[in-house]
Design a protein around this motif. Structure first.
Motif, PDB file in Angstrom:
ATOM      1  N   LEU A   1      -4.937  44.997 -36.723  1.00 38.39           N
ATOM      2  CA  LEU A   1      -4.158  44.167 -37.632  1.00 38.39           C
ATOM      3  C   LEU A   1      -5.008  43.685 -38.799  1.00 38.39           C
ATOM      4  O   LEU A   1      -6.225  43.553 -38.690  1.00 38.39           O
ATOM      5  CB  LEU A   1      -3.584  42.962 -36.890  1.00 38.39           C
ATOM      6  N   ASP A   2      -4.342  43.397 -39.913  1.00 40.83           N
ATOM      7  CA  ASP A   2      -5.046  42.837 -41.056  1.00 40.83           C
ATOM      8  C   ASP A   2      -5.378  41.373 -40.767  1.00 40.83           C
ATOM      9  O   ASP A   2      -4.812  40.755 -39.855  1.00 40.83           O
ATOM     10  CB  ASP A   2      -4.186  42.949 -42.320  1.00 40.83           C
ATOM     11  N   PRO A   3      -6.329  40.795 -41.511  1.00 44.86           N
ATOM     12  CA  PRO A   3      -6.772  39.427 -41.221  1.00 44.86           C
ATOM     13  C   PRO A   3      -5.648  38.401 -41.201  1.00 44.86           C
ATOM     14  O   PRO A   3      -5.649  37.497 -40.367  1.00 44.86           O
ATOM     15  CB  PRO A   3      -7.778  39.137 -42.346  1.00 44.86           C
ATOM     16  N   ARG A   4      -4.672  38.528 -42.099  1.00 46.36           N
ATOM     17  CA  ARG A   4      -3.595  37.541 -42.123  1.00 46.36           C
ATOM     18  C   ARG A   4      -2.738  37.622 -40.874  1.00 46.36           C
ATOM     19  O   ARG A   4      -2.408  36.607 -40.254  1.00 46.36           O
ATOM     20  CB  ARG A   4      -2.720  37.752 -43.365  1.00 46.36           C
ATOM     21  N   SER A   5      -2.394  38.840 -40.429  1.00 45.07           N
ATOM     22  CA  SER A   5      -1.606  39.010 -39.208  1.00 45.07           C
ATOM     23  C   SER A   5      -2.389  38.522 -37.995  1.00 45.07           C
ATOM     24  O   SER A   5      -1.826  37.921 -37.070  1.00 45.07           O
ATOM     25  CB  SER A   5      -1.215  40.484 -39.020  1.00 45.07           C
ATOM     26  N   ARG A   6      -3.695  38.779 -38.002  1.00 45.10           N
ATOM     27  CA  ARG A   6      -4.522  38.340 -36.884  1.00 45.10           C
ATOM     28  C   ARG A   6      -4.538  36.809 -36.805  1.00 45.10           C
ATOM     29  O   ARG A   6      -4.394  36.227 -35.727  1.00 45.10           O
ATOM     30  CB  ARG A   6      -5.943  38.886 -37.053  1.00 45.10           C
ATOM     31  N   GLN A   7      -4.694  36.164 -37.952  1.00 42.97           N
ATOM     32  CA  GLN A   7      -4.704  34.705 -37.970  1.00 42.97           C
ATOM     33  C   GLN A   7      -3.374  34.140 -37.474  1.00 42.97           C
ATOM     34  O   GLN A   7      -3.339  33.136 -36.753  1.00 42.97           O
ATOM     35  CB  GLN A   7      -4.969  34.207 -39.402  1.00 42.97           C
ATOM     36  N   ARG A   8      -2.284  34.801 -37.814  1.00 41.07           N
ATOM     37  CA  ARG A   8      -0.972  34.309 -37.395  1.00 41.07           C
ATOM     38  C   ARG A   8      -0.816  34.408 -35.880  1.00 41.07           C
ATOM     39  O   ARG A   8      -0.316  33.488 -35.230  1.00 41.07           O
ATOM     40  CB  ARG A   8       0.128  35.108 -38.094  1.00 41.07           C
ATOM     41  N   ILE A   9      -1.260  35.514 -35.318  1.00 42.66           N
ATOM     42  CA  ILE A   9      -1.169  35.664 -33.860  1.00 42.66           C
ATOM     43  C   ILE A   9      -2.083  34.668 -33.163  1.00 42.66           C
ATOM     44  O   ILE A   9      -1.743  34.104 -32.117  1.00 42.66           O
ATOM     45  CB  ILE A   9      -1.466  37.117 -33.450  1.00 42.66           C
ATOM     46  N   TRP A  10      -3.253  34.412 -33.744  1.00 40.14           N
ATOM     47  CA  TRP A  10      -4.129  33.388 -33.174  1.00 40.14           C
ATOM     48  C   TRP A  10      -3.398  32.042 -33.104  1.00 40.14           C
ATOM     49  O   TRP A  10      -3.495  31.323 -32.108  1.00 40.14           O
ATOM     50  CB  TRP A  10      -5.388  33.241 -34.010  1.00 40.14           C
ATOM     51  N   SER A  11      -2.696  31.702 -34.161  1.00 41.22           N
ATOM     52  CA  SER A  11      -1.959  30.438 -34.174  1.00 41.22           C
ATOM     53  C   SER A  11      -0.891  30.417 -33.095  1.00 41.22           C
ATOM     54  O   SER A  11      -0.704  29.402 -32.405  1.00 41.22           O
ATOM     55  CB  SER A  11      -1.312  30.220 -35.550  1.00 41.22           C
ATOM     56  N   PHE A  12      -0.197  31.557 -32.917  1.00 39.17           N
ATOM     57  CA  PHE A  12       0.834  31.627 -31.886  1.00 39.17           C
ATOM     58  C   PHE A  12       0.240  31.415 -30.503  1.00 39.17           C
ATOM     59  O   PHE A  12       0.774  30.663 -29.687  1.00 39.17           O
ATOM     60  CB  PHE A  12       1.535  32.995 -31.925  1.00 39.17           C
ATOM     61  N   VAL A  13      -0.874  32.086 -30.249  1.00 40.13           N
ATOM     62  CA  VAL A  13      -1.503  31.980 -28.928  1.00 40.13           C
ATOM     63  C   VAL A  13      -1.953  30.551 -28.666  1.00 40.13           C
ATOM     64  O   VAL A  13      -1.755  30.009 -27.563  1.00 40.13           O
ATOM     65  CB  VAL A  13      -2.697  32.955 -28.809  1.00 40.13           C
ATOM     66  N   ARG A  14      -2.530  29.911 -29.664  1.00 42.08           N
ATOM     67  CA  ARG A  14      -2.983  28.533 -29.489  1.00 42.08           C
ATOM     68  C   ARG A  14      -1.809  27.597 -29.235  1.00 42.08           C
ATOM     69  O   ARG A  14      -1.902  26.674 -28.404  1.00 42.08           O
ATOM     70  CB  ARG A  14      -3.745  28.094 -30.735  1.00 42.08           C
ATOM     71  N   GLU A  15      -0.694  27.824 -29.920  1.00 45.92           N
ATOM     72  CA  GLU A  15       0.487  27.002 -29.711  1.00 45.92           C
ATOM     73  C   GLU A  15       1.035  27.189 -28.296  1.00 45.92           C
ATOM     74  O   GLU A  15       1.456  26.219 -27.651  1.00 45.92           O
ATOM     75  CB  GLU A  15       1.563  27.362 -30.736  1.00 45.92           C
ATOM     76  N   LEU A  16       1.035  28.421 -27.819  1.00 52.77           N
ATOM     77  CA  LEU A  16       1.503  28.679 -26.456  1.00 52.77           C
ATOM     78  C   LEU A  16       0.630  27.948 -25.443  1.00 52.77           C
ATOM     79  O   LEU A  16       1.128  27.332 -24.499  1.00 52.77           O
ATOM     80  CB  LEU A  16       1.485  30.183 -26.179  1.00 52.77           C
ATOM     81  N   ALA A  17      -0.682  28.043 -25.644  1.00 52.87           N
ATOM     82  CA  ALA A  17      -1.603  27.380 -24.721  1.00 52.87           C
ATOM     83  C   ALA A  17      -1.429  25.868 -24.766  1.00 52.87           C
ATOM     84  O   ALA A  17      -1.433  25.196 -23.728  1.00 52.87           O
ATOM     85  CB  ALA A  17      -3.043  27.761 -25.053  1.00 52.87           C
ATOM     86  N   ASP A  18      -1.256  25.323 -25.956  1.00 54.77           N
ATOM     87  CA  ASP A  18      -1.058  23.880 -26.089  1.00 54.77           C
ATOM     88  C   ASP A  18       0.237  23.440 -25.403  1.00 54.77           C
ATOM     89  O   ASP A  18       0.364  22.287 -24.979  1.00 54.77           O
ATOM     90  CB  ASP A  18      -1.035  23.475 -27.566  1.00 54.77           C
ATOM     91  N   GLY A  19       1.194  24.389 -25.301  1.00 55.07           N
ATOM     92  CA  GLY A  19       2.450  24.085 -24.636  1.00 55.07           C
ATOM     93  C   GLY A  19       2.416  24.282 -23.132  1.00 55.07           C
ATOM     94  O   GLY A  19       3.441  24.112 -22.468  1.00 55.07           O
ATOM     95  N   GLY A  20       1.255  24.672 -22.591  1.00 56.11           N
ATOM     96  CA  GLY A  20       1.118  24.783 -21.148  1.00 56.11           C
ATOM     97  C   GLY A  20       1.082  26.187 -20.593  1.00 56.11           C
ATOM     98  O   GLY A  20       0.915  26.375 -19.383  1.00 56.11           O
ATOM     99  N   THR A  21       1.242  27.205 -21.438  1.00 60.55           N
ATOM    100  CA  THR A  21       1.174  28.586 -20.972  1.00 60.55           C
ATOM    101  C   THR A  21      -0.273  28.974 -20.696  1.00 60.55           C
ATOM    102  O   THR A  21      -1.164  28.698 -21.506  1.00 60.55           O
ATOM    103  CB  THR A  21       1.761  29.551 -22.016  1.00 60.55           C
ATOM    104  N   THR A  22      -0.521  29.602 -19.560  1.00 63.79           N
ATOM    105  CA  THR A  22      -1.848  30.145 -19.250  1.00 63.79           C
ATOM    106  C   THR A  22      -1.957  31.518 -19.872  1.00 63.79           C
ATOM    107  O   THR A  22      -1.060  32.351 -19.727  1.00 63.79           O
ATOM    108  CB  THR A  22      -2.050  30.256 -17.727  1.00 63.79           C
TER     109      THR A  22
END
Length: 341
Positions: free
Chosen positions: A172-193
């Motif tokens: 993925l390009d850097p912008r898409s990678r950054q967006r997925i990073w944000s998604f993963v962090r949000e999921l983890a903050d919401g309690g997903t392992t």
């Protein structure tokens, strides 16, 4: 395993072995992922990362050892395991011949959500992940980053408590990678392992609460990124005015850093090394030694180690000290055998 352990551990592998013909993909892999955390599984190509995920996802059976997901044995209780997980593999698995919205609704129906619930779940996920504008287009018209995002969204249709992501941002390009990073962090903050395999060290550093370094099918170090990095000495870089002095600068740097592993770049006119753990190199002393050796430095820099340094030290790469020296220090500081520190 006790009930208390089951409630605090999302995933556990104990001495798991897996062979494909003559290839031993896993060699007694131990792994513990506490519930509600992000675990980064790092390793070079062929280290066994994807095989570990496939075992945990019940896609392949282990030859030996035990693997538990949400307290369920992957061999004896595969259906219970599958109800507890979401999986996004290395390649997007969505249907390119239908729309993004229809992909998610179809998955919802296949998981017995019911038509109304499947529609509502699909619409919410598309909105949450910024795909509403493309939701009614055929997936074959999506960019690579959009397909990867849709694949990640598809793994969340059933709102699983445990998500396996196998190199989710590869290519993925850097912008898409950054967006997925944000998604993963949000999921983890919401309690997903989240169990994340990656070859991007920055990715693991940004997202993971715990990192497990895997090589040749076994865990060789485990711990929080900050602890693994703390076990590696400082990275030292010197840029010279005269490329003919590179050899002399390398000798000075090796002596101060306590290592024989100094990288010399003739194009950039730099010498670089990672000091041995416990060896403190101070800029004034380094500048004095270089001056005494007749070396004129244009730039001298000290910076904290990165996960790249840890990775290279443990897996025998260059530029981070010998694996037997720096690697041993990391293992001693963080613990080995795949147990979360």
């Amino acid at each position: 395993m006790s009930d208390t352990s089951r409630s605090t551990t999302a995933t556990e592998m104990i001495g798991v072995e897996k062979r494909f013909g003559a290839t031993r993909a896993l060699r007694g892999l131990d792994l513990v992922v506490p519930a509600g955390t992000v675990c980064g599984l790092l390793g070079p190509n062929g280290a066994g990362k994807t095989t570990a995920v496939r075992v945990l996802a019940t896609l392949v059976a282990p030859d030996r050892g035990a693997a538990l997901v949400a307290g369920h044995d992957v061999v004896r209780e595969p259906e219970a395991v599958r109800r507890s997980i979401g999986l996004a593999g290395q390649h997007a698995a969505v249907d390119e011949g239908i729309t993004g919205r229809d992909n998610l609704r179809l998955l919802g129906r296949l998981h017995h959500l019911g038509a109304r619930a499947a529609r509502a779940r699909a619409d919410r996920l598309l909105d949450d992940f910024g795909l509403t504008g493309a939701a009614d287009r055929l997936v074959r018209t999506y960019s690579g980053g959009m397909r990867r995002r849709l694949d990640l969204v598809a793994s969340l249709v059933t709102a699983p408590p445990l998500l396996f992501l196998d190199e989710p941002t590869t290519g993925l390009d850097p912008r898409s990678r950054q967006r997925i990073w944000s998604f993963v962090r949000e999921l983890a903050d919401g309690g997903t392992t989240v169990l994340l395999t990656t070859q991007y060290l920055e990715e693991a550093d940004r997202l993971a609460d715990t990192v497990v370094v895997v090589d040749h099918g076994a865990a060789i170090a485990t711990g929080p990124p900050r602890r693994l990095k703390a076990a590696i000495g400082s990275r030292i870089s010197v840029t010279l005015a005269d490329p003919d002095r590179l050899g002399r600068a390398a000798v000075v740097l090796a002596a101060l850093a306590g290592t024989g592993d100094v990288r010399v770049d003739h194009v950039e006119r730099t010498v670089e090394a990672v000091s041995r753990p416990g060896v403190e190199v101070l800029l004034p002393g380094l500048v004095r030694e270089l001056d005494a050796a007749g070396v004129v430095a244009l730039d001298v820099a000290l910076r904290p180690p990165s996960l790249d340094d840890v990775f290279l030290a443990l897996t025998g790469g260059s530029g981070a000290g010998a694996a037997g020296a720096s690697g041993a220090a990391v293992e001693g500081a963080a613990g080995t055998g795949g147990r979360a520190a």
